[in-house]
Write a protein that holds these residues in place. Structure first.
Motif, PDB file in Angstrom:
ATOM      1  N   ALA A  94      -6.938  49.322  43.569  1.00 20.21           N
ATOM      2  CA  ALA A  94      -8.554  49.422  42.915  1.00 20.21           C
ATOM      3  C   ALA A  94      -8.511  50.394  41.817  1.00 20.21           C
ATOM      4  CB  ALA A  94      -9.505  49.464  43.979  1.00 20.21           C
ATOM      5  N   GLY A  95      -7.681  51.730  41.835  1.00 21.44           N
ATOM      6  CA  GLY A  95      -7.654  52.631  40.858  1.00 21.44           C
ATOM      7  C   GLY A  95      -6.788  52.038  39.779  1.00 21.44           C
ATOM      8  N   LEU A  96      -6.044  51.299  40.050  1.00 23.37           N
ATOM      9  CA  LEU A  96      -5.005  50.502  38.915  1.00 23.37           C
ATOM     10  C   LEU A  96      -5.719  49.564  38.003  1.00 23.37           C
ATOM     11  CD1 LEU A  96      -2.371  50.345  37.403  1.00 23.37           C
ATOM     12  CD2 LEU A  96      -1.748  48.788  39.226  1.00 23.37           C
ATOM     13  N   ILE A  97      -6.266  48.779  38.730  1.00 20.15           N
ATOM     14  CA  ILE A  97      -6.875  47.478  38.202  1.00 20.15           C
ATOM     15  C   ILE A  97      -8.379  47.655  37.640  1.00 20.15           C
ATOM     16  CG2 ILE A  97      -5.207  46.220  39.244  1.00 20.15           C
ATOM     17  CD1 ILE A  97      -7.516  45.046  40.894  1.00 20.15           C
ATOM     18  N   ASN A  98      -9.298  48.386  38.336  1.00 21.13           N
ATOM     19  CA  ASN A  98     -10.581  48.310  37.951  1.00 21.13           C
ATOM     20  C   ASN A  98     -10.983  48.720  36.415  1.00 21.13           C
ATOM     21  OD1 ASN A  98     -11.476  47.355  40.430  1.00 21.13           O
ATOM     22  ND2 ASN A  98     -11.845  49.452  41.620  1.00 21.13           N
ATOM     23  N   GLU A  99     -10.289  49.899  36.100  1.00 14.32           N
ATOM     24  CA  GLU A  99     -10.642  50.518  34.607  1.00 14.32           C
ATOM     25  C   GLU A  99      -9.677  49.915  33.705  1.00 14.32           C
ATOM     26  OE1 GLU A  99     -10.675  54.476  34.970  1.00 14.32           O
ATOM     27  OE2 GLU A  99     -12.450  54.633  36.552  1.00 14.32           O
ATOM     28  N   ARG A 100      -8.424  49.373  34.001  1.00 19.67           N
ATOM     29  CA  ARG A 100      -7.557  49.110  32.810  1.00 19.67           C
ATOM     30  C   ARG A 100      -7.092  47.615  32.637  1.00 19.67           C
ATOM     31  NH1 ARG A 100      -3.022  53.324  34.171  1.00 19.67           N
ATOM     32  NH2 ARG A 100      -3.842  53.128  36.509  1.00 19.67           N
ATOM     33  N   PHE A 101      -7.264  46.862  33.555  1.00 21.26           N
ATOM     34  CA  PHE A 101      -6.900  45.541  33.461  1.00 21.26           C
ATOM     35  C   PHE A 101      -7.977  44.690  34.174  1.00 21.26           C
ATOM     36  CE2 PHE A 101      -3.119  48.099  34.065  1.00 21.26           C
ATOM     37  CZ  PHE A 101      -2.280  47.656  32.866  1.00 21.26           C
ATOM     38  N   VAL A 102      -7.928  43.167  33.372  1.00 20.73           N
ATOM     39  CA  VAL A 102      -9.132  42.217  33.742  1.00 20.73           C
ATOM     40  C   VAL A 102      -8.217  41.300  34.722  1.00 20.73           C
ATOM     41  CG1 VAL A 102     -10.407  40.419  33.328  1.00 20.73           C
ATOM     42  CG2 VAL A 102     -10.054  42.568  31.929  1.00 20.73           C
ATOM     43  N   ILE A 103      -8.634  41.265  36.081  1.00 20.31           N
ATOM     44  CA  ILE A 103      -8.001  40.529  37.124  1.00 20.31           C
ATOM     45  C   ILE A 103      -8.837  39.453  37.603  1.00 20.31           C
ATOM     46  CG2 ILE A 103      -6.752  40.298  39.509  1.00 20.31           C
ATOM     47  CD1 ILE A 103      -5.368  41.877  37.291  1.00 20.31           C
ATOM     48  N   ARG A 104      -8.606  38.117  37.409  1.00 19.01           N
ATOM     49  CA  ARG A 104      -9.539  36.969  38.058  1.00 19.01           C
ATOM     50  C   ARG A 104      -9.631  37.056  39.427  1.00 19.01           C
ATOM     51  NH1 ARG A 104     -10.657  32.909  34.868  1.00 19.01           N
ATOM     52  NH2 ARG A 104     -12.244  32.543  36.797  1.00 19.01           N
ATOM     53  N   GLY A 105      -8.538  37.193  40.256  1.00 22.37           N
ATOM     54  CA  GLY A 105      -8.686  36.685  41.623  1.00 22.37           C
ATOM     55  C   GLY A 105      -7.410  37.464  42.276  1.00 22.37           C
ATOM     56  N   VAL A 106      -7.782  37.828  43.682  1.00 18.13           N
ATOM     57  CA  VAL A 106      -6.532  38.619  44.532  1.00 18.13           C
ATOM     58  C   VAL A 106      -6.663  37.967  45.743  1.00 18.13           C
ATOM     59  CG1 VAL A 106      -8.091  40.497  45.069  1.00 18.13           C
ATOM     60  CG2 VAL A 106      -5.591  40.887  45.122  1.00 18.13           C
ATOM     61  N   LEU A 107      -5.380  37.604  46.442  1.00 16.00           N
ATOM     62  CA  LEU A 107      -4.869  37.085  47.690  1.00 16.00           C
ATOM     63  C   LEU A 107      -4.309  38.566  48.480  1.00 16.00           C
ATOM     64  CD1 LEU A 107      -4.974  35.273  50.033  1.00 16.00           C
ATOM     65  CD2 LEU A 107      -2.725  34.508  49.157  1.00 16.00           C
ATOM     66  N   VAL A 108      -5.033  39.020  49.437  1.00 16.85           N
ATOM     67  CA  VAL A 108      -4.359  40.135  50.100  1.00 16.85           C
ATOM     68  C   VAL A 108      -3.670  39.548  51.468  1.00 16.85           C
ATOM     69  CG1 VAL A 108      -4.647  42.377  50.930  1.00 16.85           C
ATOM     70  CG2 VAL A 108      -5.898  41.822  49.111  1.00 16.85           C
ATOM     71  N   THR A 109      -2.618  39.800  51.819  1.00 23.40           N
ATOM     72  CA  THR A 109      -1.937  39.456  52.940  1.00 23.40           C
ATOM     73  C   THR A 109      -1.283  40.515  53.665  1.00 23.40           C
ATOM     74  OG1 THR A 109      -1.304  37.219  51.876  1.00 23.40           O
ATOM     75  CG2 THR A 109       0.001  37.909  53.822  1.00 23.40           C
ATOM     76  N   PRO A 110      -1.506  40.353  54.923  1.00 25.48           N
ATOM     77  CA  PRO A 110      -1.215  41.694  55.718  1.00 25.48           C
ATOM     78  C   PRO A 110       0.529  41.228  56.043  1.00 25.48           C
ATOM     79  CG  PRO A 110      -3.152  41.049  56.691  1.00 25.48           C
ATOM     80  CD  PRO A 110      -2.814  40.209  55.424  1.00 25.48           C
ATOM     81  N   ALA A 111       1.392  41.981  56.121  1.00 26.89           N
ATOM     82  CA  ALA A 111       2.855  41.692  56.050  1.00 26.89           C
ATOM     83  C   ALA A 111       3.289  41.019  57.146  1.00 26.89           C
ATOM     84  CB  ALA A 111       3.803  42.870  55.969  1.00 26.89           C
ATOM     85  N   ALA A 112       2.385  41.195  58.214  1.00 27.64           N
ATOM     86  CA  ALA A 112       2.670  40.472  59.412  1.00 27.64           C
ATOM     87  C   ALA A 112       2.551  38.729  59.240  1.00 27.64           C
ATOM     88  CB  ALA A 112       2.222  40.963  60.636  1.00 27.64           C
TER      89      ALA A 112
END
Length: 397
Positions: A94-112
């Protein structure tokens, strides 16, 4: 030899899916080459896969985001997080993308959940994908939160998301999970409409997006590791498939995109701008590059239906100007020579990519510009053709 009829049948009920490509963050060694491919393909979106468990993942992700920010493409993230400490990784993301980049969507997958589990088997005891998605929504509230998996529909079907908990649904495809011979790859296309119909049902009215799909498989959810393939043989569950640089990949891509369009898929990422599924490398433009570059021109166009008299032929077309001028793509899904009769349209120009033109196309990124020749083409094994024509019947658009 039988002549295949290609008949104009009117406007399509469904539009074209947004067409993008994948980008493997951990393998982005040459940002300039990737950016050149992005610009050539006019990608509608890029799907960035990053495993935040890896050392230096955030630095490499920032580099990849800077490359993408130089183009006019939407950015979607596929993020793998540690099962034990997703909070810290999502906070840093969040710290990387919230202020510097425009991201349309994110899928978060637990490694397992990169692995596959039988319904009656032992499932991971950590956070579920639904729980991690809820956590991601807290950290990046301005970004669409995805559900599903970066692997295949089987894994999505066995771990279905809770309706109403996501903004879009996604999964990938690969035809070499069970078999890797040429005939099986072509036959796998027959299953796509049923897969997509089921996917749309699970999407529950939300956007249904296919993430990075290719002939090869970037992950083996069933055996822990991909099949080693240093000789580039026809092997199941390998990310080094020999057909990636050949004609079969091109016609498979055309047919895959056509199936997605006919099934109401909202967006699809086919192949990638870097390894393992790059469509070009070192100024060599594989046949699949030319198909994707050509299909990108369908964006915003009115889709048309062309019916074929043979299941071995795929036909996809659109109106160039809302009237009688049409661009038509044909692909030969067989190893047999095919001749055609186009009904309801008059050919004004065409270009064929086959075994005879392969070498020329390899060094010319503009090769599939039409109007090189005027006769209706004869397609050799696995060949594709782009055809400009004028409708001779009422377009009824």
């Amino acid at each position: 030899m039988n002549t295949v009829s290609i008949q104009y049948a009117g406007p399509a009920l469904l539009g074209f899916p947004a067409l993008g490509q994948g980008l493997w963050v951990d393998r982005l060694n040459d940002g300039a080459e990737a950016l050149e491919i992005i610009d050539w393909l006019q990608s509608a979106h890029l799907e960035l896969l990053v495993d935040l468990r890896n050392d230096g993942a955030f630095d490499r992700l920032e580099q990849a985001l800077r490359v993408c920010a130089s183009s006019e493409t939407d950015i979607w993230l596929l993020v793998v997080v540690d099962d034990a400490q997703p909070h810290a990784q999502l906070r840093q993301l969040a710290g990387l993308i919230n202020e510097r980049f425009v991201i349309r969507g994110v899928l978060v997958t637990p490694a397992a959940y990169l692995e596959s589990y039988q319904p009656d088997g032992i499932w991971p005891c950590g956070m579920t994908p639904v729980e991690v998605a809820q956590l991601a929504r807290e950290y990046v509230p301005q970004v669409m939160i995805g559900a599903g998996v970066p692997t295949f529909f089987t894994e999505l079907n066995r771990c279905r998301p809770t309706p109403g908990s996501f903004d879009y649904l996604t999964h990938a495809t690969s035809p070499i999970v069970h078999a890797a011979d040429d005939a099986s790859i072509v036959e796998s296309l027959q299953a796509l409409p049923d897969v997509f119909r089921s996917g749309r049902a699970l999407a529950d009215g939300k956007p249904y997006r296919l993430t990075t799909s290719a002939v090869g498989a970037w992950r083996n959810p069933y055996g822990g590791q991909l099949t080693p393939n240093p000789q580039r043989e026809r092997l199941t569950l390998s990310d080094q498939d020999p057909r990636q640089r050949g004609l079969l990949a091109a016609v498979w891509t055309l047919a895959h995109y056509h199936a997605a369009q006919c099934s109401g898929v909202d967006a699809i990422a086919l192949w990638a701008v870097n390894e393992p599924f790059s469509v070009a490398s070192a100024q060599h433009y594989w046949p699949v590059f030319h198909v994707i570059k050509g299909l990108s021109l369908a964006r915003g166009r009115s889709a048309l239906v062309f019916e074929t008299s043979s299941p071995d032929i795929v036909a996809l077309g659109w109106s160039e100007d809302g009237g009688e001028n049409v661009r038509l793509w044909l692909g030969n899904l067989s190893c047999e020579l095919q001749t055609f009769e186009i009904i309801g349209a008059e050919v004004t120009g065409c270009t064929v990519l086959d075994q005879d033109s392969y070498v020329t196309a390899l060094s010319d990124p503009q090769f599939m510009q039409p109007a090189r020749e005027s006769p209706v083409p004869t397609l050799k094994a696995w060949a594709v053709a782009v055809i400009d024509c004028r409708l001779t019947v009422e377009p009824a658009l």
